[in-house]
Design a protein around this motif. Structure first.
Motif, PDB file in Angstrom:
ATOM      1  N   LEU A  47       0.831  -1.195   0.000  1.00  0.00           N
ATOM      2  CA  LEU A  47       0.000   0.000   0.000  1.00  0.00           C
ATOM      3  C   LEU A  47       0.867   1.247   0.000  1.00  0.00           C
ATOM      4  N   ASP A  48       0.365   2.290  -0.651  1.00  0.00           N
ATOM      5  CA  ASP A  48       0.966   3.611  -0.491  1.00  0.00           C
ATOM      6  C   ASP A  48      -0.123   4.655  -0.673  1.00  0.00           C
ATOM      7  N   THR A  49       0.042   5.770   0.005  1.00  0.00           N
ATOM      8  CA  THR A  49      -0.975   6.820  -0.033  1.00  0.00           C
ATOM      9  C   THR A  49      -0.484   8.024  -0.830  1.00  0.00           C
ATOM     10  N   ASP A  50      -1.432   8.735  -1.395  1.00  0.00           N
ATOM     11  CA  ASP A  50      -1.171  10.014  -2.051  1.00  0.00           C
ATOM     12  C   ASP A  50      -2.041  11.037  -1.332  1.00  0.00           C
ATOM     13  N   ASP A  51      -1.490  11.619  -0.255  1.00  0.00           N
ATOM     14  CA  ASP A  51      -2.245  12.509   0.621  1.00  0.00           C
ATOM     15  C   ASP A  51      -1.259  13.467   1.287  1.00  0.00           C
ATOM     16  N   PRO A  52      -1.588  14.766   1.380  1.00  0.00           N
ATOM     17  CA  PRO A  52      -0.642  15.723   1.975  1.00  0.00           C
ATOM     18  C   PRO A  52      -0.446  15.546   3.474  1.00  0.00           C
ATOM     19  N   GLU A  53      -1.353  14.839   4.168  1.00  0.00           N
ATOM     20  CA  GLU A  53      -1.256  14.742   5.622  1.00  0.00           C
ATOM     21  C   GLU A  53      -1.003  13.325   6.135  1.00  0.00           C
ATOM     22  N   ILE A  54      -1.263  12.316   5.325  1.00  0.00           N
ATOM     23  CA  ILE A  54      -1.063  10.934   5.755  1.00  0.00           C
ATOM     24  C   ILE A  54      -0.139  10.232   4.771  1.00  0.00           C
ATOM     25  N   GLU A  55       1.025   9.788   5.263  1.00  0.00           N
ATOM     26  CA  GLU A  55       1.978   9.060   4.435  1.00  0.00           C
ATOM     27  C   GLU A  55       2.043   7.610   4.915  1.00  0.00           C
ATOM     28  N   LEU A  56       1.971   6.679   3.970  1.00  0.00           N
ATOM     29  CA  LEU A  56       2.105   5.256   4.285  1.00  0.00           C
ATOM     30  C   LEU A  56       2.682   4.541   3.090  1.00  0.00           C
ATOM     31  N   ASN A  57       3.690   3.723   3.354  1.00  0.00           N
ATOM     32  CA  ASN A  57       4.248   2.861   2.328  1.00  0.00           C
ATOM     33  C   ASN A  57       4.654   1.567   3.014  1.00  0.00           C
ATOM     34  N   GLY A  58       4.028   0.465   2.656  1.00  0.00           N
ATOM     35  CA  GLY A  58       4.362  -0.801   3.303  1.00  0.00           C
ATOM     36  C   GLY A  58       3.475  -1.925   2.821  1.00  0.00           C
ATOM     37  N   LYS A  59       3.734  -3.118   3.348  1.00  0.00           N
ATOM     38  CA  LYS A  59       2.994  -4.313   2.970  1.00  0.00           C
ATOM     39  C   LYS A  59       2.007  -4.679   4.069  1.00  0.00           C
ATOM     40  N   VAL A  60       0.752  -4.850   3.700  1.00  0.00           N
ATOM     41  CA  VAL A  60      -0.302  -5.236   4.631  1.00  0.00           C
ATOM     42  C   VAL A  60      -0.852  -6.588   4.203  1.00  0.00           C
ATOM     43  N   GLY A  61      -0.924  -7.519   5.170  1.00  0.00           N
ATOM     44  CA  GLY A  61      -1.401  -8.856   4.831  1.00  0.00           C
ATOM     45  C   GLY A  61      -2.375  -9.403   5.853  1.00  0.00           C
ATOM     46  N   ILE A  62      -3.158 -10.409   5.420  1.00  0.00           N
ATOM     47  CA  ILE A  62      -4.087 -11.106   6.295  1.00  0.00           C
ATOM     48  C   ILE A  62      -3.981 -12.598   5.978  1.00  0.00           C
ATOM     49  N   ASN A  63      -4.064 -13.447   7.033  1.00  0.00           N
ATOM     50  CA  ASN A  63      -3.967 -14.895   6.808  1.00  0.00           C
ATOM     51  C   ASN A  63      -5.321 -15.550   7.056  1.00  0.00           C
ATOM     52  N   PRO A  64      -5.455 -16.860   6.818  1.00  0.00           N
ATOM     53  CA  PRO A  64      -6.760 -17.523   6.997  1.00  0.00           C
ATOM     54  C   PRO A  64      -7.323 -17.395   8.408  1.00  0.00           C
ATOM     55  N   GLY A  65      -6.454 -17.201   9.422  1.00  0.00           N
ATOM     56  CA  GLY A  65      -6.927 -17.016  10.790  1.00  0.00           C
ATOM     57  C   GLY A  65      -7.344 -15.588  11.093  1.00  0.00           C
ATOM     58  N   ARG A  66      -7.387 -14.739  10.044  1.00  0.00           N
ATOM     59  CA  ARG A  66      -7.766 -13.326  10.142  1.00  0.00           C
ATOM     60  C   ARG A  66      -6.793 -12.515  10.988  1.00  0.00           C
ATOM     61  N   ARG A  67      -5.570 -12.981  11.092  1.00  0.00           N
ATOM     62  CA  ARG A  67      -4.522 -12.162  11.701  1.00  0.00           C
ATOM     63  C   ARG A  67      -4.004 -11.190  10.654  1.00  0.00           C
ATOM     64  N   TRP A  68      -3.679  -9.969  11.100  1.00  0.00           N
ATOM     65  CA  TRP A  68      -3.148  -8.943  10.212  1.00  0.00           C
ATOM     66  C   TRP A  68      -1.670  -8.728  10.501  1.00  0.00           C
ATOM     67  N   ARG A  69      -0.941  -8.303   9.485  1.00  0.00           N
ATOM     68  CA  ARG A  69       0.446  -7.913   9.708  1.00  0.00           C
ATOM     69  C   ARG A  69       0.800  -6.753   8.794  1.00  0.00           C
ATOM     70  N   LEU A  70       1.733  -5.934   9.274  1.00  0.00           N
ATOM     71  CA  LEU A  70       2.272  -4.802   8.534  1.00  0.00           C
ATOM     72  C   LEU A  70       3.773  -4.995   8.477  1.00  0.00           C
ATOM     73  N   ARG A  71       4.359  -4.995   7.264  1.00  0.00           N
ATOM     74  CA  ARG A  71       5.786  -5.261   7.118  1.00  0.00           C
ATOM     75  C   ARG A  71       6.459  -4.179   6.295  1.00  0.00           C
ATOM     76  N   ASP A  72       7.731  -3.938   6.635  1.00  0.00           N
ATOM     77  CA  ASP A  72       8.557  -3.000   5.856  1.00  0.00           C
ATOM     78  C   ASP A  72       7.785  -1.706   5.605  1.00  0.00           C
TER      79      ASP A  72
END
Length: 253
Positions: A84-109
């Motif tokens: 994911l990455d955002t194009d917004d003057p106030e919110i910056e985000l660049n990274g990998k977002v994932g979900i597994n079959p157990g509905r656990r979330w993770r954010l990497r790099d």
């Protein structure tokens, strides 16, 4: 017969994969709207595997544009992951977002920054009597199915922190070094960056959302009576001029 079955399964998988690659981008945003109460977008472009959404809103926070790109290799480890990455003057985000079959979330790099008030709104926290900018650089952050943080590795900065109770007071800049705790949970080493408020302590966060912060604080400049008066709301300082800090609670769900 086994060879025919094997090739048949490969053909079915290839067909399903082609459907995913060619599916419209609103397949992603519609699934998010089903899982995240109050999530909405104004417009969607591209494909499910690589697309963008404009006018994204969730929990009162708006992002002008959110872009995503499917990370196919993550499927080999059991994760559905997007960069994911955002194009917004106030919110910056660049990274990998994932979900597994157990509905656990993770954010990497992941790296980015946003206003503290917006971060509070996104995690469902009550309005904080504190302003500033949160900047982060995370190797990994994972949650359970309920969204409670389980492990974290990286660093978070709070920049230009200031109080909003009564007279506004500048507090300075702070860092939180996050590491996995033993045997479980997250530990954060908190330290100031030579600002008006000298602060040092340890944050412990358990997998069920309970947290505790212990440390000490002091007014670095003796000629700052306003900040000293505000700190006196915690009681008188110790003989070394520092206030002992011990706070605990539970993260909002």
């Amino acid at each position: 017969m086994k060879r025919v079955l094997r090739y048949g399964l490969l053909g079915v998988l290839a067909f399903l994969l082609s459907l995913l690659l060619l599916a419209p981008a609103n397949l992603v945003t519609d699934r998010l709207a089903e899982r995240l109460t109050g999530f909405s977008v104004q417009a969607v472009e591209g494909l499910a595997a690589e697309g963008s959404a404009r006018g994204v809103r969730w929990r009162g926070v708006r992002i002008e544009q959110l872009n995503w790109n499917w990370q196919a290799l993550a499927l080999l480890t059991g994760w559905l992951e997007f960069r994911l990455d955002t194009d917004d003057p106030e919110i910056e985000l660049n990274g990998k977002v994932g979900i597994n079959p157990g509905r656990r979330w993770r954010l990497r790099d992941a790296s980015g920054q946003l206003l503290l008030a917006r971060l509070g709104a996104l995690i469902g926290a009550a309005k904080l009597p504190l302003q500033g900018v949160v900047k982060f650089n995370l190797r990994e952050l994972s949650t359970n199915a309920a969204g409670q943080p389980q492990t974290a590795d990286g660093i978070v900065y709070l920049l230009n922190a200031r109080t909003t109770l009564g007279q506004p007071l500048n507090l300075g800049d702070f860092t939180v070094q996050l590491t996995p705790a033993t045997p479980e949970g997250i530990q954060g080493a908190v330290k100031d960056n030579d600002g008006p408020l000298a602060l040092e302590g340890t944050l412990n966060l358990l997998p069920d959302g309970r947290y505790r912060f212990t440390g000490h604080a002091a007014v670095r400049d003796a000629g700052n009576p306003a900040l000293r008066q505000a700190m006196n709301m915690l009681g008188p300082p110790g003989g070394d001029g520092r206030w002992a800090l011990n706070f605990s609670g539970v993260l909002p769900r």
